[in-house]
Design an enzyme around this catalytic site. Structure first.
Site, short mmCIF file in Angstrom:
data_model
loop_
_atom_site.label_atom_id
_atom_site.label_comp_id
_atom_site.label_asym_id
_atom_site.label_seq_id
_atom_site.Cartn_x
_atom_site.Cartn_y
_atom_site.Cartn_z
N CYS A 111 -6.53 8.86 0.48
CA CYS A 111 -6.63 9.42 1.82
C CYS A 111 -5.25 9.62 2.44
O CYS A 111 -4.38 8.77 2.32
CB CYS A 111 -7.45 8.49 2.72
SG CYS A 111 -9.22 8.55 2.41
N ILE A 167 -2.01 -0.55 12.01
CA ILE A 167 -1.84 -0.63 10.56
C ILE A 167 -1.25 0.65 9.99
O ILE A 167 -0.25 0.64 9.28
CB ILE A 167 -3.18 -0.95 9.87
CG1 ILE A 167 -3.85 -2.18 10.50
CG2 ILE A 167 -2.96 -1.16 8.36
CD1 ILE A 167 -3.04 -3.45 10.40
#
Length: 418
Positions: free
Chosen positions: A118, A328
């Site tokens: 991704c 993150i």
């Protein structure tokens, strides 16, 4: 190209079974390289990423047989001959890098293409390589490849600048045969790490986690093949919790590890979702009026980044103002423009998204930009008025087993069409 067509507004009812965790299964499959014997991984989720990593093992000489009905995967790595996996397969999935640790541990060398996966940020591999170098691995990067070799692996004390899950897994697997003791400080604490450690210990490794969260690996001489069942998928469970809440429904979710979902439960309860734990099952009552919340994604035991997109869909329908801060990944708001197509009111401010709940969402055509974004769009489609079409759903197939069939069983109107 396949797409999902969803007719929103249906109430859900019944039970759904959660699959084993993809994020446990992938490193466990990679770890079978270490033993050079036959292993059986039971109840593997039949996901695109699982098929990619199994083909990856085949490309280096492993024998892999998958029972599509039971999900059992039989892996024999005794005849692995190549230290260079197929580059096209590696580029399909970032999880391909999980074979670095096992390859350097068993064979002392590897050559691997830079991976895919991704597009949700740079997700650098420097922590992986830093850990391997500390064990005595020589590494060169050039022409799109990482090449590594080590005459001998020696245990060391390794401090991770960030508790990266993948780096922690790779260092653990690289250390199982290393001479002496390896200590990983600031290691990732995710349940999937514990599952990998459990798998490796059952094969014969000597790994333990101490109270500080540090992981200690004492090198052993050999490992044996075993049969193993990975843990349930906490992210899939969280996705179905939101499916119940966003549709104002009551459902039962089977296959829940209570400890692993506690960080999510805390936020869901804060919103007003009623939950009752019954052994390995969870009864969700999402019929209450929900309250807005502020969320900051954090490494475990914080709120998981892999649930950020899904809970955003729920907050889009929750009266009041909520703020989600993504700590993150630096590029994990790609679902926001797609949610706006439904009529969502979201503004991005740096690493934060400010969501003002609207009375209703409207069906639209949207594109899944990544795995969890795709799940978020499905959730929005379940509650949106009218018809929703979601394209690029191959992203969703990377992490959810037949999600449309599971939702249909609960009463949703969703179908996969070409």
């Amino acid at each position: 190209m396949n797409k999902f067509i969803i007719k929103g507004g249906e109430t859900l009812n019944g039970e759904v079974d959660i699959s084993c965790a993809k994020n446990s299964v992938l490193p466990i499959i990679a770890a079978t390289i270490l033993c050079g014997e036959k292993c059986t991984i039971k109840n593997c989720p039949m996901l695109l990423d699982v098929f990619v990593i199994s083909d990856l093992l085949k490309s280096i000489g492993a024998q892999v047989d998958i029972d599509l009905n039971s999900g059992d995967m039989k892996i024999d790595t005794s005849n692995v001959k190549s230290i260079e996996p197929d580059a096209e397969l590696v580029r399909k999935m970032r999880g391909s890098f999980l074979i670095m640790g096992p390859m350097i541990s068993r064979y002392g060398r590897f050559k691997i293409s830079l991976p895919g996966g991704c597009n949700i940020g740079t997700r650098p591999i420097d922590l992986h390589l830093k850990g391997l170098k500390a064990l005595g691995v020589n590494i060169e990067i050039g022409h799109g490849y990482v090449e590594a070799n080590a005459a001998k692996l020696l245990g060391d004390r390794i401090y991770l600048d960030f508790p990266s899950v993948g780096a922690t897994e790779n260092i653990i697997m690289a250390s199982v045969f290393a001479e002496g003791e390896t200590i990983i400080e600031n290691a990732a604490q995710e349940p999937e790490i514990d599952d990998l450690i459990n798998f490796l210990n059952k094969m014969g490794s000597d790994i333990k986690k101490i109270e500080t969260g540090a992981i200690i690996i004492r090198g052993v001489k050999e490992l044996k093949g075993i049969k193993y069942t990975p843990i349930y998928d906490r992210i899939e469970a969280g996705t179905f919790i939101i499916a119940a809440a966003i549709t104002k429904s009551k459902i039962k979710i089977n296959g829940v590890e209570e400890k692993s979902i506690k960080p999510m439960i805390a936020k869901f309860c804060e919103m007003g979702i009623n939950m009752e734990i019954d052994g390995k099952s969870l009864i969700i009552d999402g019929r209450n009026e929900l309250k807005p919340v502020d969320i900051k994604t954090m490494p475990y035991p914080g709120f998981p980044t892999d649930m950020q997109a899904q809970i955003m869909s729920l907050l889009c329908c929750t009266e009041g103002t909520s703020v989600i801060t993504e700590t993150i990944f630096e590029n994990r708001f790609m679902h926001v423009p797609e949610l706006k197509r439904f009529g969502a009111n979201i503004k991005i401010d740096g690493r934060s998204a400010v969501i003002v709940g609207v009375k209703e969402l409207t069906g639209c055509s949207a594109r899944a930009t990544d795995l969890r974004a795709g799940a978020a769009l499905i959730l929005a489609g379940l509650v949106a008025e009218g018809e929703t079409q979601i394209s690029d759903i191959y992203h969703v197939d990377r992490g959810y087993v037949s999600i449309e069939k599971k939702l249909t069983k609960l009463g949703a109107k969703i179908e996969r069409v070409e």
